[in-house]
Design an enzyme around this catalytic site. Structure first.
Site, short mmCIF file in Angstrom:
data_model
loop_
_atom_site.label_atom_id
_atom_site.label_comp_id
_atom_site.label_asym_id
_atom_site.label_seq_id
_atom_site.Cartn_x
_atom_site.Cartn_y
_atom_site.Cartn_z
N HIS A 95 -8.31 1.54 -1.09
CA HIS A 95 -8.11 0.65 -2.23
C HIS A 95 -9.43 0.15 -2.82
O HIS A 95 -9.54 -1.00 -3.24
CB HIS A 95 -7.17 -0.51 -1.87
CG HIS A 95 -5.83 -0.04 -1.40
ND1 HIS A 95 -4.94 0.56 -2.26
CD2 HIS A 95 -5.26 -0.02 -0.17
CE1 HIS A 95 -3.86 0.90 -1.57
NE2 HIS A 95 -4.04 0.56 -0.30
N SER A 122 0.84 -1.20 0.00
CA SER A 122 0.00 0.00 0.00
C SER A 122 0.87 1.25 0.00
O SER A 122 1.69 1.43 -0.89
CB SER A 122 -0.96 -0.03 1.19
OG SER A 122 -1.91 1.01 1.13
#
Length: 304
Positions: A190, A87
């Site tokens: 996300h 991430s």
């Protein structure tokens, strides 16, 4: 072949940078990174409480700053075969691979944190970890509840994200032989809910100069080895609203012939996943400066 991995949001703990700042060099470096981000990383890494450093706008620059701090303290990455980040850790990895200058990495992550916090505030959403269960059944159940598998981490761990009522329904009707654990995060990272943050980042990223990676950079999107700097930055931007495929990253590590993995601070999560998914690979979590000598030795012993 050795791989360096950079952790993502949620791995930070109060005071985790205190041991690093007892040394004069890291303190000065972190101050420079703070200036670039417009965030007081010295305070947030030492005295700020848990609630403060959970704030997305604080956590993300803090994590990237910590990784860059450790990379400089480690010294040369000569001999490292690949680098990847989970991430937001992908920004750390891009800087470590030479795609972004440190100052650009910090300004970009500061914007990312603010933009994702704003997108999270627009709609009540969240995330829940799904542990165990049959992988296909887990993904099918997440989809059936109208959720997104935002992090497919491998080793029996998937993070579902989306609207709060859908997450509640997942908790009441989980996949067989799986546990659902709500995560203390601000929103559905996300996923499509982060699209406003993508637009903000895309506009800013267009002004950044980039270089091609100096070492193999493995992408969160699909586990691909990225060879062009602009492609790497485009992937980082798009990743904000798309799932993290750490399972594919670990498959890539195996395909590259990884024999050792070093995780930068705040370390522990990614080597934990690798312990279950990559049997026989030597693992090291760099938590304090006392771990740096072991990291240097590991790089020497497993040089590409």
């Amino acid at each position: 072949m050795i791989v360096i991995v950079c952790p993502g949001q949620g791995s930070q703990t109060p005071g985790f940078l205190s041991p690093w700042l007892e040394l004069p060099g890291p303190r000065e470096h972190l101050t420079e990174l703070s200036d670039a981000a417009g965030v007081d990383l010295v305070a947030h890494g030492t005295v700020s409480d848990e609630d403060t450093i959970k704030d997305t706008a604080v956590a993300q620059p803090l994590l990237v700053g910590a990784g860059l701090l450790a990379l400089r303290a480690l010294g040369s990455t000569q001999g490292v075969g690949a680098i990847a980040g989970h991430s937001v850790g992908e920004i750390t990895a891009a800087a470590g691979a030479g795609v972004l200058r440190e100052s650009d990495a910090m300004s970009l992550v500061a914007l990312r944190g603010r933009a994702m916090a704003e997108a999270s505030a627009a709609t009540p959403t969240g995330m829940s970890a799904v542990l165990g269960g049959d992988p296909d059944d887990v993904l099918a159940t997440i989809e059936r509840h109208g959720l997104t598998p935002a992090n497919v981490n491998g080793a029996g761990q998937v993070v579902a994200a989306g609207a709060l009522p859908a997450l509640a329904a997942l908790a009441d009707d989980p996949p067989a032989k799986a546990r659902v654990i709500p995560l203390k995060v601000a929103g559905a990272f996300h996923t499509r809910y982060m699209q406003p943050a993508v637009e903000a980042l895309r506009a800013a990223a267009a002004d950044h100069d980039v270089s091609d990676p100096g070492i193999t950079l493995v992408s969160n999107r699909d586990g691909a080895a990225v060879t062009e700097g602009r492609d790497a930055l485009d992937r980082i931007v798009a990743q904000v609203s798309n799932p993290v495929r750490w399972d594919l990253c670990m498959e890539r590590f195996a395909a590259l012939g990884a024999t050792a993995i070093i995780e930068l601070p705040p370390a522990g999560t990614l080597v934990g996943l690798a312990k279950r998914a990559l049997k026989g690979v030597e693992l090291l979590a760099v938590r304090t400066p006392e771990d740096l000598d072991a990291a240097r030795t590991l790089i020497e012993e497993h040089s590409a």
